[in-house]
Design an enzyme around this catalytic site. Structure first.
Site, PDB file in Angstrom:
ATOM      1  N   TYR A  12       1.763  53.016 -12.770  1.00 16.24           N
ATOM      2  CA  TYR A  12       1.144  51.734 -12.421  1.00 16.24           C
ATOM      3  C   TYR A  12       1.390  51.365 -10.952  1.00 16.24           C
ATOM      4  CZ  TYR A  12       0.810  46.614 -12.248  1.00 16.24           C
ATOM      5  OH  TYR A  12       0.544  45.324 -11.891  1.00 16.24           O
ATOM      6  N   TYR A 141      18.540  50.700 -18.429  1.00 14.99           N
ATOM      7  CA  TYR A 141      17.497  50.849 -17.415  1.00 14.99           C
ATOM      8  C   TYR A 141      18.013  50.358 -16.061  1.00 14.99           C
ATOM      9  CZ  TYR A 141      13.487  49.513 -14.589  1.00 14.99           C
ATOM     10  OH  TYR A 141      12.625  49.332 -13.542  1.00 14.99           O
ATOM     11  N   ARG A 221      10.021  33.623 -14.404  1.00 17.36           N
ATOM     12  CA  ARG A 221       9.969  34.918 -13.728  1.00 17.36           C
ATOM     13  C   ARG A 221       9.219  34.783 -12.411  1.00 17.36           C
ATOM     14  NH1 ARG A 221      13.241  35.634 -16.839  1.00 17.36           N
ATOM     15  NH2 ARG A 221      13.590  37.327 -18.327  1.00 17.36           N
TER      16      ARG A 221
HETATM   17  N1  UFG Z   1       7.447  37.554 -22.859  1.00 19.07           N
HETATM   18  C1  UFG Z   1       6.971  36.802 -23.915  1.00 19.07           C
HETATM   19  N2  UFG Z   1       6.114  37.399 -24.786  1.00 19.07           N
HETATM   20  C2  UFG Z   1       5.696  38.692 -24.655  1.00 19.07           C
HETATM   21  C3  UFG Z   1       6.178  39.447 -23.558  1.00 19.07           C
HETATM   22  C4  UFG Z   1       7.060  38.849 -22.682  1.00 19.07           C
HETATM   23  O1  UFG Z   1       7.322  35.637 -24.077  1.00 19.07           O
HETATM   24  O2  UFG Z   1       4.912  39.168 -25.509  1.00 19.07           O
HETATM   25  C5  UFG Z   1       8.350  36.897 -21.887  1.00 19.07           C
HETATM   26  C6  UFG Z   1       9.675  37.607 -21.756  1.00 19.07           C
HETATM   27  O3  UFG Z   1      10.580  37.126 -22.706  1.00 19.07           O
HETATM   28  C7  UFG Z   1      10.053  37.260 -20.317  1.00 19.07           C
HETATM   29  C8  UFG Z   1       8.714  37.128 -19.597  1.00 19.07           C
HETATM   30  O4  UFG Z   1       7.735  36.969 -20.626  1.00 19.07           O
HETATM   31  O5  UFG Z   1      10.686  36.029 -20.291  1.00 19.07           O
HETATM   32  C9  UFG Z   1       8.345  38.356 -18.795  1.00 19.07           C
HETATM   33  O6  UFG Z   1       8.500  39.500 -19.626  1.00 19.07           O
HETATM   34  P1  UFG Z   1       8.013  40.955 -19.198  1.00 19.07           P
HETATM   35  O7  UFG Z   1       8.325  41.873 -20.327  1.00 19.07           O
HETATM   36  O8  UFG Z   1       6.623  40.895 -18.690  1.00 19.07           O
HETATM   37  O9  UFG Z   1       8.931  41.287 -17.936  1.00 19.07           O
HETATM   38  P2  UFG Z   1      10.537  41.275 -17.834  1.00 19.07           P
HETATM   39  O10 UFG Z   1      10.884  40.083 -17.004  1.00 19.07           O
HETATM   40  O11 UFG Z   1      11.208  41.434 -19.120  1.00 19.07           O
HETATM   41  O12 UFG Z   1      10.768  42.681 -17.123  1.00 19.07           O
HETATM   42  C10 UFG Z   1      10.429  42.961 -15.803  1.00 19.07           C
HETATM   43  C11 UFG Z   1      10.118  44.438 -15.655  1.00 19.07           C
HETATM   44  C12 UFG Z   1      11.309  45.288 -16.008  1.00 19.07           C
HETATM   45  C13 UFG Z   1      12.459  44.859 -15.203  1.00 19.07           C
HETATM   46  C14 UFG Z   1      12.682  43.393 -15.304  1.00 19.07           C
HETATM   47  C15 UFG Z   1      13.723  42.959 -14.341  1.00 19.07           C
HETATM   48  O13 UFG Z   1       9.052  44.760 -16.488  1.00 19.07           O
HETATM   49  O14 UFG Z   1      11.024  46.630 -15.743  1.00 19.07           O
HETATM   50  O15 UFG Z   1      11.512  42.656 -15.003  1.00 19.07           O
HETATM   51  O16 UFG Z   1      14.480  42.008 -14.928  1.00 19.07           O
HETATM   52  F1  UFG Z   1      13.584  45.489 -15.622  1.00 19.07           F
END
Ligand code: UFG
Length: 328
Positions: A12, A141, A221
């Site tokens: 990506y 990770y 975020r």
């Molecule tokens: N979330 C939801 N519902 C979903 C998916 C996500 O509420 O179906 C929330 C998560 O709980 C989080 C936010 O949306 O609070 C963002 O989630 P993502 O999965 O999109 O991204 P993350 O913040 O978990 O992860 C990203 C990168 C990782 C990296 C991380 C760093 O994808 O690779 O940031 O903290 F490790």
């Protein structure tokens, strides 16, 4: 610098990097094992399919091309999967980095931009997060990426390989001009999931917890456009080429948006209702991750130029025109 090797260039973020380099006139060679990448995502570059842990393969590539600099995106990156299978992450991510650094050392290539992550910080003590803040990952990770940052420091001392470790916050968006975007199987990231709801491919999005200590109770975020990320990598490479000092750099916009705000933005951009249901918290989610990118702005001269609405609009452009992703 003329020829840049992009490891993980079919993924990506890597594919957006490749498109930018090609646009700027660089010769680009992509190495990718296509474990999670897509052949069709590689635009304007030569692709060599193979694994960074395969020394003979890398030897062939570094012999075929006169590589001036390396950008390494090749890694597994699912937090939950890394907790369930840490060996998979340490093997692929760390052994892959060892492989590419070994080839660089053997061929006298002395610049690498490395794809690191905000997950190196774990549960930060303050927001916005600065590079000098404590790094204490809470999943394999993030730990694998932090270990590679350590390895890069040692390799600089031993072999003179200079590095920039770019700690991304939440990469999102797409480049509609090139026809590339995000296509993960399974998809776990918020923006693609929300847009799959807008497309009618899912009936709702789960909000993972609304009892966090944040203004609306959902996680904050720092979303950063993938094209802004790619621009930062190019600046980092040019900075290293000019003799800049190695080290980590945060890449984010500096604004925290909640899950609810994100869903509202997607409703506004798509004009679709996007049903949302509050669900339990997902293990390992810190309440807030917001970057200070002051260092990248001052030292690299980088500035993120695309806001959340643009991120969601470009992602929507990709998902609505490619509802099956790359279809491979
Ligand atoms: N979330 C939801 N519902 C979903 C998916 C996500 O509420 O179906 C929330 C998560 O709980 C989080 C936010 O949306 O609070 C963002 O989630 P993502 O999965 O999109 O991204 P993350 O913040 O978990 O992860 C990203 C990168 C990782 C990296 C991380 C760093 O994808 O690779 O940031 O903290 F490790």
């Amino acid at each position: 610098m003329k020829t840049i090797l992009v490891a993980g260039g079919a993924g990506y973020i890597g594919s957006h990097m490749v498109a930018l380099l090609a646009e700027k006139g660089y010769d680009v060679v992509v190495v990718d094992n296509l474990a999670t990448g897509h052949r069709q995502a590689v635009k304007g570059a030569q692709l060599r399919v193979g694994d960074l842990r395969d020394a003979d393969f890398l030897e062939q590539v570094f012999t075929e091309f006169s590589v001036d600099g390396v950008i390494n995106f090749a890694a597994f990156s699912l937090v939950g999967e890394s907790v369930a299978d840490p060996l998979k992450y340490y093997d692929n991510n760390i052994a892959g980095a060892v492989g590419i650094l070994t080839a660089m050392k053997n061929h006298g290539v002395n610049k690498i931009v490395f794809s690191s992550t905000a997950a190196t910080y774990g549960e930060p003590e303050k927001q916005p997060i600065e590079e000098s803040d404590r790094t204490d990952p809470i999943n394999p990770y993030g730990a694998s990426k932090l270990a590679i940052e350590g390895l890069l420091r040692w390799c600089e001392g031993a072999y003179g390989i200079h590095y920039a470790a770019l700690r991304y916050f939440n990469a999102a968006g797409a480049d509609p001009t090139v026809g590339i975007g995000e296509d993960h199987h399974p998809e776990t990231h918020l923006i693609p999931i929300v847009l799959q709801c807008a497309l009618g491919k899912r009936d709702h999005v789960g909000i993972f917890g609304d009892d966090y200590p944040t203004p609306d109770g959902t996680c904050l975020r720092d979303y950063i456009h993938v094209r802004d990320l790619a621009e930062a990598h190019l600046l980092a490479l040019e900075y290293l080429d000019k003799g800049g000092q190695s080290g980590p750099f945060n890449l984010g916009c500096g604004d925290g948006y909640s899950v609810k705000e994100l869903i509202d933005t997607a409703r506004a951009v798509t004009g679709k209702p996007i049903p949302a249901v509050v669900e339990p918290r997902r293990a390992g989610d810190p309440p807030a991750l917001i970057a200070s990118s002051q260092k990248a702005q001052e030292v690299l001269g980088w500035k993120p130029r695309r806001d959340l609405r643009q991120i969601v609009a470009d992602a929507w452009d990709w998902h609505s025109s490619h509802p099956e992703g790359y279809g491979d």
